[in-house]
Design a protein around this motif. Sequence first.
Motif, PDB file in Angstrom:
ATOM      1  N   ARG A 211       9.847 -21.898  44.969  1.00 44.49           N
ATOM      2  CA  ARG A 211      10.980 -21.602  45.848  1.00 44.49           C
ATOM      3  C   ARG A 211      11.377 -22.876  46.572  1.00 44.49           C
ATOM      4  O   ARG A 211      10.508 -23.615  47.051  1.00 44.49           O
ATOM      5  CB  ARG A 211      10.605 -20.510  46.847  1.00 44.49           C
ATOM      6  N   PHE A 212      12.641 -23.098  46.619  1.00 42.85           N
ATOM      7  CA  PHE A 212      13.136 -24.283  47.309  1.00 42.85           C
ATOM      8  C   PHE A 212      14.551 -24.022  47.818  1.00 42.85           C
ATOM      9  O   PHE A 212      15.230 -23.096  47.372  1.00 42.85           O
ATOM     10  CB  PHE A 212      13.114 -25.503  46.386  1.00 42.85           C
ATOM     11  N   GLU A 213      14.988 -24.842  48.779  1.00 43.97           N
ATOM     12  CA  GLU A 213      16.330 -24.764  49.335  1.00 43.97           C
ATOM     13  C   GLU A 213      17.170 -25.904  48.771  1.00 43.97           C
ATOM     14  O   GLU A 213      16.658 -27.002  48.550  1.00 43.97           O
ATOM     15  CB  GLU A 213      16.295 -24.858  50.861  1.00 43.97           C
ATOM     16  N   GLN A 214      18.428 -25.593  48.567  1.00 44.96           N
ATOM     17  CA  GLN A 214      19.313 -26.596  48.002  1.00 44.96           C
ATOM     18  C   GLN A 214      20.680 -26.515  48.691  1.00 44.96           C
ATOM     19  O   GLN A 214      21.255 -25.425  48.859  1.00 44.96           O
ATOM     20  CB  GLN A 214      19.496 -26.365  46.488  1.00 44.96           C
ATOM     21  N   SER A 215      21.168 -27.611  49.154  1.00 44.54           N
ATOM     22  CA  SER A 215      22.500 -27.677  49.759  1.00 44.54           C
ATOM     23  C   SER A 215      23.536 -27.853  48.671  1.00 44.54           C
ATOM     24  O   SER A 215      23.354 -28.684  47.759  1.00 44.54           O
ATOM     25  CB  SER A 215      22.589 -28.834  50.757  1.00 44.54           C
ATOM     26  N   VAL A 216      24.629 -27.065  48.753  1.00 45.60           N
ATOM     27  CA  VAL A 216      25.687 -27.163  47.759  1.00 45.60           C
ATOM     28  C   VAL A 216      27.027 -27.324  48.476  1.00 45.60           C
ATOM     29  O   VAL A 216      27.218 -26.869  49.625  1.00 45.60           O
ATOM     30  CB  VAL A 216      25.722 -25.919  46.855  1.00 45.60           C
ATOM     31  N   SER A 240      19.449 -26.795  36.340  1.00 44.78           N
ATOM     32  CA  SER A 240      18.393 -27.345  35.480  1.00 44.78           C
ATOM     33  C   SER A 240      17.752 -28.571  36.118  1.00 44.78           C
ATOM     34  O   SER A 240      16.518 -28.720  36.126  1.00 44.78           O
ATOM     35  CB  SER A 240      18.963 -27.697  34.103  1.00 44.78           C
ATOM     36  N   GLN A 241      18.554 -29.432  36.683  1.00 46.21           N
ATOM     37  CA  GLN A 241      18.024 -30.633  37.318  1.00 46.21           C
ATOM     38  C   GLN A 241      17.278 -30.281  38.604  1.00 46.21           C
ATOM     39  O   GLN A 241      16.238 -30.868  38.911  1.00 46.21           O
ATOM     40  CB  GLN A 241      19.171 -31.602  37.616  1.00 46.21           C
ATOM     41  N   TRP A 242      17.780 -29.302  39.390  1.00 47.66           N
ATOM     42  CA  TRP A 242      17.084 -28.904  40.604  1.00 47.66           C
ATOM     43  C   TRP A 242      15.702 -28.329  40.292  1.00 47.66           C
ATOM     44  O   TRP A 242      14.710 -28.665  40.951  1.00 47.66           O
ATOM     45  CB  TRP A 242      17.906 -27.847  41.339  1.00 47.66           C
ATOM     46  N   VAL A 243      15.665 -27.469  39.281  1.00 51.74           N
ATOM     47  CA  VAL A 243      14.374 -26.871  38.891  1.00 51.74           C
ATOM     48  C   VAL A 243      13.415 -27.955  38.417  1.00 51.74           C
ATOM     49  O   VAL A 243      12.215 -27.961  38.762  1.00 51.74           O
ATOM     50  CB  VAL A 243      14.570 -25.791  37.815  1.00 51.74           C
ATOM     51  N   LEU A 244      13.902 -28.891  37.605  1.00 54.27           N
ATOM     52  CA  LEU A 244      13.054 -29.968  37.087  1.00 54.27           C
ATOM     53  C   LEU A 244      12.455 -30.788  38.222  1.00 54.27           C
ATOM     54  O   LEU A 244      11.237 -31.057  38.246  1.00 54.27           O
ATOM     55  CB  LEU A 244      13.859 -30.857  36.149  1.00 54.27           C
ATOM     56  N   GLU A 245      13.277 -31.190  39.159  1.00 54.74           N
ATOM     57  CA  GLU A 245      12.787 -32.037  40.247  1.00 54.74           C
ATOM     58  C   GLU A 245      11.752 -31.316  41.092  1.00 54.74           C
ATOM     59  O   GLU A 245      10.699 -31.890  41.436  1.00 54.74           O
ATOM     60  CB  GLU A 245      13.963 -32.477  41.111  1.00 54.74           C
ATOM     61  N   ASN A 246      12.015 -30.074  41.467  1.00 55.01           N
ATOM     62  CA  ASN A 246      11.084 -29.344  42.323  1.00 55.01           C
ATOM     63  C   ASN A 246       9.826 -28.917  41.571  1.00 55.01           C
ATOM     64  O   ASN A 246       8.711 -28.956  42.128  1.00 55.01           O
ATOM     65  CB  ASN A 246      11.790 -28.127  42.923  1.00 55.01           C
ATOM     66  N   TYR A 247       9.973 -28.518  40.306  1.00 49.09           N
ATOM     67  CA  TYR A 247       8.806 -28.136  39.494  1.00 49.09           C
ATOM     68  C   TYR A 247       7.901 -29.345  39.278  1.00 49.09           C
ATOM     69  O   TYR A 247       6.670 -29.246  39.386  1.00 49.09           O
ATOM     70  CB  TYR A 247       9.287 -27.547  38.180  1.00 49.09           C
ATOM     71  N   GLN A 248       8.490 -30.488  38.979  1.00 50.25           N
ATOM     72  CA  GLN A 248       7.703 -31.706  38.760  1.00 50.25           C
ATOM     73  C   GLN A 248       6.950 -32.096  40.020  1.00 50.25           C
ATOM     74  O   GLN A 248       5.778 -32.506  39.953  1.00 50.25           O
ATOM     75  CB  GLN A 248       8.635 -32.835  38.309  1.00 50.25           C
ATOM     76  N   GLN A 291      23.966 -23.446  52.233  1.00 53.86           N
ATOM     77  CA  GLN A 291      22.538 -23.673  52.057  1.00 53.86           C
ATOM     78  C   GLN A 291      22.021 -22.534  51.194  1.00 53.86           C
ATOM     79  O   GLN A 291      22.113 -21.363  51.567  1.00 53.86           O
ATOM     80  CB  GLN A 291      21.818 -23.693  53.411  1.00 53.86           C
ATOM     81  N   MET A 292      21.466 -22.914  50.007  1.00 54.94           N
ATOM     82  CA  MET A 292      21.094 -21.910  49.012  1.00 54.94           C
ATOM     83  C   MET A 292      19.573 -21.856  48.868  1.00 54.94           C
ATOM     84  O   MET A 292      18.896 -22.888  48.763  1.00 54.94           O
ATOM     85  CB  MET A 292      21.740 -22.260  47.658  1.00 54.94           C
ATOM     86  N   ASN A 293      19.045 -20.646  48.849  1.00 54.98           N
ATOM     87  CA  ASN A 293      17.635 -20.419  48.557  1.00 54.98           C
ATOM     88  C   ASN A 293      17.490 -20.113  47.062  1.00 54.98           C
ATOM     89  O   ASN A 293      18.163 -19.220  46.542  1.00 54.98           O
ATOM     90  CB  ASN A 293      17.095 -19.259  49.384  1.00 54.98           C
ATOM     91  N   VAL A 294      16.579 -20.840  46.391  1.00 52.59           N
ATOM     92  CA  VAL A 294      16.388 -20.685  44.944  1.00 52.59           C
ATOM     93  C   VAL A 294      14.952 -20.263  44.676  1.00 52.59           C
ATOM     94  O   VAL A 294      13.998 -20.848  45.216  1.00 52.59           O
ATOM     95  CB  VAL A 294      16.702 -21.993  44.190  1.00 52.59           C
ATOM     96  N   GLU A 295      14.785 -19.271  43.836  1.00 52.33           N
ATOM     97  CA  GLU A 295      13.468 -18.855  43.345  1.00 52.33           C
ATOM     98  C   GLU A 295      13.480 -19.007  41.823  1.00 52.33           C
ATOM     99  O   GLU A 295      14.262 -18.355  41.139  1.00 52.33           O
ATOM    100  CB  GLU A 295      13.185 -17.411  43.734  1.00 52.33           C
ATOM    101  N   ALA A 296      12.633 -19.890  41.303  1.00 50.24           N
ATOM    102  CA  ALA A 296      12.581 -20.171  39.868  1.00 50.24           C
ATOM    103  C   ALA A 296      11.234 -19.740  39.297  1.00 50.24           C
ATOM    104  O   ALA A 296      10.171 -20.141  39.808  1.00 50.24           O
ATOM    105  CB  ALA A 296      12.802 -21.658  39.591  1.00 50.24           C
ATOM    106  N   THR A 297      11.268 -18.912  38.272  1.00 45.45           N
ATOM    107  CA  THR A 297      10.046 -18.490  37.562  1.00 45.45           C
ATOM    108  C   THR A 297       9.969 -19.291  36.263  1.00 45.45           C
ATOM    109  O   THR A 297      10.824 -19.160  35.384  1.00 45.45           O
ATOM    110  CB  THR A 297      10.086 -16.988  37.260  1.00 45.45           C
ATOM    111  N   ILE A 298       8.928 -20.108  36.155  1.00 41.58           N
ATOM    112  CA  ILE A 298       8.822 -21.077  35.049  1.00 41.58           C
ATOM    113  C   ILE A 298       7.694 -20.653  34.109  1.00 41.58           C
ATOM    114  O   ILE A 298       6.578 -20.332  34.552  1.00 41.58           O
ATOM    115  CB  ILE A 298       8.545 -22.492  35.587  1.00 41.58           C
TER     116      ILE A 298
END
Length: 382
Positions: A211-216, A240-248, A291-298
Amino acid sequence: MEAGSSIFSRPQGSRGARAVLAAGAVGSLLMTLVMSTGYSQADSAPQAPQLAKLSAPDTLSTVAAPSESAADSPRAEQLAGKIAELDAILLEKQKLEDALRAEKSELAAVQLQLANSKKLIRLEVDDFLGQSAERKRLDELLDEHKRSAEAEKAIGERVEALEKDLGSQHLKFSLAARDVDRLKTQLAAEVRERNSKKIQAIARKLDKTIRFEQSVSFRCSASKSLAACLAEHRNDGQMSQWVLENYQRVLAEDIREQVAHVDLDTAWYRYRTRTDFAQASMSLDGTVNAQMNVEATITAKKMMPCAILDVPYEQCDSKTHSLIVRSNKYDDRVRINDQEHGATPVSLVLDSGVYDIQVTSGGITQKRTLSLKGDQVVNFKF
């Protein structure tokens, strides 16, 4: 030897000796011929009267003297026939003896001629070697031959020594190459086992929900409401880039004991996202800031651990199993495929395969060969 020299041009002394020998040889030949002729005449002359005597009518008449009528008896005819046969045999024998004497005489002449020839050859050789210039050249040739023979012997000894050393080196090389291959195999097994452990440790931490926050910020029609603009907004190009950066970032922290640096690729995993807006605002010109809250299941792909470790992908394709080794002693030592693993209990995650397990305690070693095809617990009892 001197150019133009000939065995026919020699000092006068040797010529005289050769002339005497040649004359002796000719004389011996003539004497032999005369002797052989005389033998044949002398030997054949006395035989004529004997043959005549044996075959004369007087002999027959003497034998048949008892009566005139006895000459006509069958025995007299038989006797005459035998005498005639004996004369014929004797004549043939005489011819053979004459021929034998002639052959012997010719053989003696040839032997004598051969002996004289040998003497002449010896004189020729002695005369040839007697010349100082020729002898000097011969001595030089003999010395050169001796030097060549000594050099050949020395080189041969060196070659033999080198061949021996080369054979020894070849044996050493073969033994060393075998040791290198053995060590390579052991090292590859160690690396594979170490990578297998890392793969298992990493694989358990790859599937995550982050889970991460992202400004758009985006533009929308000023005639629409903020809620409508937020509902229509899509972040597929950036997500895709947001998930990559936070997952990494999160994964690097989790697996820092196995990997010093993590550089992921989006092709190594799949993901699903769910988003909501924590806060948003819209300006008069339609610019939306939110301000967006993102939940990514990888979900990681099977090859991802190998890709992170940069090892062959087939190690990630192999099935792994849990192996636990136990014993009833506390001071024991465990070796699996010649690798030390400390004291029991030992818990490992290994690929499918055959493993040689040794447990040593108090100087006693127990061994087992195990075909690992599933999770297994092995107990040793001393």
